[in-house]
Design a protein around this motif. Structure first.
Motif, short mmCIF file in Angstrom:
data_model
loop_
_atom_site.label_atom_id
_atom_site.label_comp_id
_atom_site.label_asym_id
_atom_site.label_seq_id
_atom_site.Cartn_x
_atom_site.Cartn_y
_atom_site.Cartn_z
N LEU A 95 0.82 -1.22 0.00
CA LEU A 95 0.00 0.00 0.00
C LEU A 95 0.85 1.27 0.00
N VAL A 96 1.79 1.38 0.92
CA VAL A 96 2.58 2.61 1.00
C VAL A 96 3.49 2.77 -0.22
N ASP A 97 3.93 1.66 -0.82
CA ASP A 97 4.76 1.75 -2.02
C ASP A 97 4.01 2.33 -3.21
N HIS A 98 2.68 2.34 -3.12
CA HIS A 98 1.86 2.92 -4.19
C HIS A 98 1.38 4.34 -3.82
N GLY A 99 2.01 4.95 -2.84
CA GLY A 99 1.67 6.33 -2.49
C GLY A 99 0.40 6.48 -1.70
N VAL A 100 0.02 5.41 -1.00
CA VAL A 100 -1.23 5.39 -0.25
C VAL A 100 -0.94 5.57 1.24
N VAL A 101 -1.84 6.25 1.93
CA VAL A 101 -1.80 6.35 3.39
C VAL A 101 -2.83 5.36 3.92
N ILE A 102 -2.42 4.53 4.86
CA ILE A 102 -3.34 3.57 5.48
C ILE A 102 -3.93 4.27 6.70
N LYS A 103 -5.13 4.74 6.53
CA LYS A 103 -5.79 5.55 7.56
C LYS A 103 -6.15 4.71 8.78
N ASP A 104 -6.71 3.51 8.55
CA ASP A 104 -7.13 2.69 9.69
C ASP A 104 -7.27 1.24 9.27
N VAL A 105 -7.56 0.41 10.24
CA VAL A 105 -7.90 -0.99 10.03
C VAL A 105 -9.14 -1.27 10.87
N SER A 106 -10.06 -2.07 10.32
CA SER A 106 -11.26 -2.40 11.09
C SER A 106 -11.65 -3.85 10.82
N VAL A 107 -12.34 -4.42 11.79
CA VAL A 107 -12.88 -5.77 11.68
C VAL A 107 -14.30 -5.74 12.22
N GLU A 108 -15.08 -6.72 11.80
CA GLU A 108 -16.43 -6.87 12.36
C GLU A 108 -16.39 -8.03 13.34
N HIS A 109 -16.45 -7.69 14.61
CA HIS A 109 -16.39 -8.67 15.69
C HIS A 109 -17.80 -9.18 15.99
N PRO A 110 -17.96 -10.49 16.24
CA PRO A 110 -19.31 -11.03 16.47
C PRO A 110 -19.98 -10.51 17.75
N VAL A 111 -19.21 -10.04 18.71
CA VAL A 111 -19.79 -9.53 19.96
C VAL A 111 -19.75 -8.00 20.00
N TYR A 112 -18.60 -7.41 19.70
CA TYR A 112 -18.42 -5.97 19.83
C TYR A 112 -18.85 -5.16 18.62
N GLY A 113 -19.14 -5.83 17.52
CA GLY A 113 -19.48 -5.09 16.29
C GLY A 113 -18.21 -4.59 15.62
N ASP A 114 -18.30 -3.43 14.99
CA ASP A 114 -17.14 -2.89 14.27
C ASP A 114 -16.09 -2.39 15.25
N LEU A 115 -14.87 -2.87 15.07
CA LEU A 115 -13.71 -2.40 15.84
C LEU A 115 -12.76 -1.74 14.86
N THR A 116 -12.38 -0.50 15.13
CA THR A 116 -11.50 0.24 14.24
C THR A 116 -10.32 0.80 15.01
N ALA A 117 -9.14 0.68 14.42
CA ALA A 117 -7.93 1.25 15.00
C ALA A 117 -7.32 2.21 13.98
N THR A 118 -7.01 3.41 14.43
CA THR A 118 -6.36 4.40 13.58
C THR A 118 -4.90 4.02 13.39
N LEU A 119 -4.44 4.04 12.15
CA LEU A 119 -3.04 3.70 11.87
C LEU A 119 -2.24 4.90 11.36
N ARG A 120 -2.71 5.59 10.32
CA ARG A 120 -1.99 6.72 9.69
C ARG A 120 -0.58 6.32 9.29
N ILE A 121 -0.45 5.24 8.54
CA ILE A 121 0.85 4.75 8.08
C ILE A 121 1.04 5.18 6.63
N SER A 122 2.17 5.83 6.34
CA SER A 122 2.36 6.37 4.98
C SER A 122 3.69 6.00 4.33
N ASN A 123 4.57 5.29 5.04
CA ASN A 123 5.85 4.92 4.44
C ASN A 123 6.40 3.66 5.10
N ARG A 124 7.46 3.11 4.49
CA ARG A 124 8.01 1.84 4.98
C ARG A 124 8.55 1.94 6.41
#
Length: 178
Positions: A95-124
């Motif tokens: 992702l970052v090698d293509h000039g993209v910023v990874i804003k966050d990651v999220s999963v759908e948890h069966p109990v908690y619902g959507d869980l999201t973590a902010t990443l803001r990763i933009s380089n190696r």
């Protein structure tokens, strides 16, 4: 904490706000604690109070970040991915090698619902730091909660960068819908 004077209450929160606004990049809570001569836990409380006053502060894996208005020409896309924890570094580097910023990651948890973590990763370097932090703290990636399935919100200054990044993930077999 050193023998210097503690900066108290509202004065400290205004200083924290100033530091975060001026820095423009994430600042670790420990560094903020040292600069204001209080504990890390006091900083956590101060950040919570500032957020409650609608200050756009987010906690990332690299530290606290004040979210200034994003440039008007930023494109955003959400992409569904699937891979093993051991392939996380490779995915993020694609992702970052293509000039993209990874804003966050999220999963759908069966109990908690959507869980999201902010990443803001933009380089190696930030990829390496993130993976090292997860490893050194013996933490789990969110994708481990869902058998490898997760979502990333990605941004770029150019729609082509987003498209090329998604295509590269597909070529590697990291897209969940393929």
């Amino acid at each position: 904490m050193s023998e210097q004077r503690k900066i108290l209450g509202e004065e400290r929160r205004q200083l924290l706000l100033s530091i975060l606004k001026d820095q423009g990049t994430p600042v670790k809570g420990g560094e903020l604690a040292e600069r204001t001569n209080v504990s890390r836990q006091v900083i956590v409380g101060d950040i919570s109070l500032l957020k409650a006053k609608n200050e756009p502060i987010i906690a990332t894996s690299q530290g606290y970040l004040y979210m200034k208005d994003k440039p008007s020409e930023v494109y955003e896309r959400t992409v569904a991915c699937i891979h093993s924890p051991e392939e996380t570094k490779e995915e993020l580097n694609i992702l970052v090698d293509h000039g993209v910023v990874i804003k966050d990651v999220s999963v759908e948890h069966p109990v908690y619902g959507d869980l999201t973590a902010t990443l803001r990763i933009s380089n190696r370097k930030e990829v390496e730091d993130f993976v090292q932090q997860v490893t050194s703290k013996k933490a789990s990636y969110l994708l481990e909660l869902t058998g490898g399935i997760h979502m990333h919100t990605i941004t770029a200054k150019n729609e082509n960068h987003l498209q090329e990044a998604v295509e590269a993930l597909g070529e590697r077999g990291f897209l969940a819908d393929e």
